[in-house]
Design an enzyme around this catalytic site. Structure first.
Site, short mmCIF file in Angstrom:
data_model
loop_
_atom_site.label_atom_id
_atom_site.label_comp_id
_atom_site.label_asym_id
_atom_site.label_seq_id
_atom_site.Cartn_x
_atom_site.Cartn_y
_atom_site.Cartn_z
N TYR A 1 0.82 -1.22 0.00
CA TYR A 1 0.00 0.00 0.00
C TYR A 1 0.85 1.27 0.00
CZ TYR A 1 -4.19 -2.82 0.98
OH TYR A 1 -5.22 -3.73 0.92
N LYS B 1 3.21 -15.29 2.07
CA LYS B 1 3.15 -16.02 0.80
C LYS B 1 4.60 -16.30 0.42
CE LYS B 1 0.71 -17.61 -2.69
NZ LYS B 1 -0.11 -18.82 -2.55
N ASP C 1 -3.34 -17.90 1.25
CA ASP C 1 -4.50 -18.55 0.62
C ASP C 1 -5.08 -19.62 1.54
OD1 ASP C 1 -2.02 -19.67 0.14
OD2 ASP C 1 -2.47 -20.38 -1.87
N ASP D 1 -5.67 -6.69 5.63
CA ASP D 1 -6.87 -5.98 5.18
C ASP D 1 -7.93 -7.01 4.78
OD1 ASP D 1 -8.55 -4.04 4.29
OD2 ASP D 1 -7.29 -3.32 2.65
N ASP E 1 -11.49 -8.68 7.00
CA ASP E 1 -12.86 -8.60 6.49
C ASP E 1 -13.51 -9.98 6.51
OD1 ASP E 1 -12.59 -5.87 6.03
OD2 ASP E 1 -13.63 -5.95 4.11
#
Ligand code: NAD
Length: 361
Positions: free
Chosen positions: A141, A192, A224, A248, A252
């Site tokens: 980001y 990852k 994942d 992020d 959620d």
């Protein structure tokens, strides 16, 4: 001694939910003599409309001079066509970055009363209680270079950069291990590392840091798989630590396990526990102005502020218990509504929390 809180309502439902959180804080302030003083500021689209920037210097000054920041949410349809450099979200990213609020704590707890509001089966989610720790001032980001460039063949190419230095990883790892020490002493670091070199370094530094916390059981998981496990068997986790973008997304997912994104608070802390407190949801432009938003995530964020920035554990617990009591009274905002409950709006929910505080005073 007074404690100054910068109140930044922002856009969309931001002002509606902040009104309720400040109402609750006002009541406790008078009841417990907490010495809180409030000063409002502009951020996001609301700031852009007045100052042509989503992050005015006045707001940065106010945030710097305050002991803590309480924020609603930013963004909305009205500002979507602006250049990305002045979109509302830039105000929030700017604040996080300027104040070096690198540690984002996102507790996700399923209140037993809301088991039916979750989309998952009750036996999968009941008792769900995890803490996601998201790195907030680095990663993709913020990484440079970024942008959209024109290739020689005339095609456009978008690019962003995932970047973390050892020190950035180490400081968030320390926060995560220390948080796990205070909970059930299990930490899962999500990366990852099989594909991204940057997160291979993440894994190495988290492992190294873990040697200082032998009592915390450390595990690693690819993002994942973590997304899948959160939905398959969410109670296997205690504390999760991960990068800005993975955090992020995973938070959620965990929000939905708890019934609604309108229930999840967050704290974003710097190295000295100065913090910004905000619900994890956005400005919900689809319901803004209707008075139906759930203010509990913001009210619970105010409780986190009392705990983390002001060491007022008793006041924080009183808010958390009052939220619980309000839910026991079978009242629900639309996002957590289920059959047999009484549907109420944001303001009535704020009132219900205050009534519960009064009853338990
Ligand atoms: P969102 O979180 O605003 O909304 C997603 C869904 O959840 C919507 O259906 C909304 O009505 C619902 N919802 C969210 N909060 C709720 C609440 N308190 N009570 C009841 N329902 C609630 O996410 P989005 O729709 O992807 O984004 C909308 C805007 O918010 C965008 O401009 C986005 O950039 C911005 N945003 C801001 C933040 C922030 O300020 N921290 C975070 C995420 C998104």
């Amino acid at each position: 001694m007074t404690k100054k809180i910068a109140v930044l309502p922002g856009d969309g439902i931001g002002p509606e939910i902040i009104t309720e959180a400040v109402k609750v804080l006002d009541y406790l302030n008078a009841d417990m003599d907490l010495g809180l003083v409030f000063e409002n500021g502009l951020i996001g689209g609301a700031a852009y409309d007045v100052h042509a920037t989503p992050f005015p210097q006045q707001t940065l000054d106010l945030a710097r001079q305050s002991d803590a920041i309480l924020l609603g949410a930013v963004g909305g349809y009205k500002w979507e066509s602006l250049d990305i450099s002045v979109r509302p979200e830039k105000g929030l990213l700017g604040l996080r970055s300027e104040l070096q609020l690198f540690a984002n704590l996102r507790p996700a707890i399923l209140y037993p009363q809301l088991v039916d509001a979750s989309t998952l089966k009750p036996e999968v989610v009941s008792g769900f209680d995890i803490m996601i720790i998201r790195e907030l001032t680095g990663g993709i980001y913020f990484g440079q270079p970024r942008g959209v460039r024109l290739l020689e063949n005339g095609e456009k190419q978008g690019y962003n950069t995932l970047v973390y230095s050892e020190s950035e990883i180490r400081r968030i790892a320390h926060v995560a291990f220390q948080t796990a020490q205070k909970r059930n002493r299990r930490l899962c670091s999500v990366d990852k590392a099989n594909v991204l070199e940057c997160t291979e370094l993440w894994r190495q530094v988290v492992t190294e840091t873990g040697k200082q916390y032998p009592e915390v059981e450390l595990s690693h998981m690819y993002v994942d798989n973590a997304a899948m496990q959160l939905v398959r068997a969410p109670k296997q986790f205690d504390v999760l630590v991960t990068t800005n973008m993975f955090g992020d997304i995973l938070s959620d997912i965990s929000a939905m396990l708890t019934g609604s994104i309108g229930m999840l608070p967050s704290a974003s802390l710097d190295a000295n526990n100065k913090g910004m407190y905000e619900p994890i949801h956005g400005s919900a432009p689809d319901i803004a102005g209707k008075g139906i938003a759930n203010p509990l995530a913001t009210i619970l964020s105010a409780a986190m502020m009392l705990r983390y920035s002001f060491n007022q554990n008793e006041a924080a617990e009183r808010i958390e218990q009052a939220v619980n009591a309000a839910l026991n009274a079978n009242i629900r905002t639309a996002d957590i509504y289920s059959d047999g409950m009484q549907k109420i709006g944001a303001s009535a929910m704020g009132d219900a929390v205050i009534s519960a505080l009064k009853e338990r005073a």
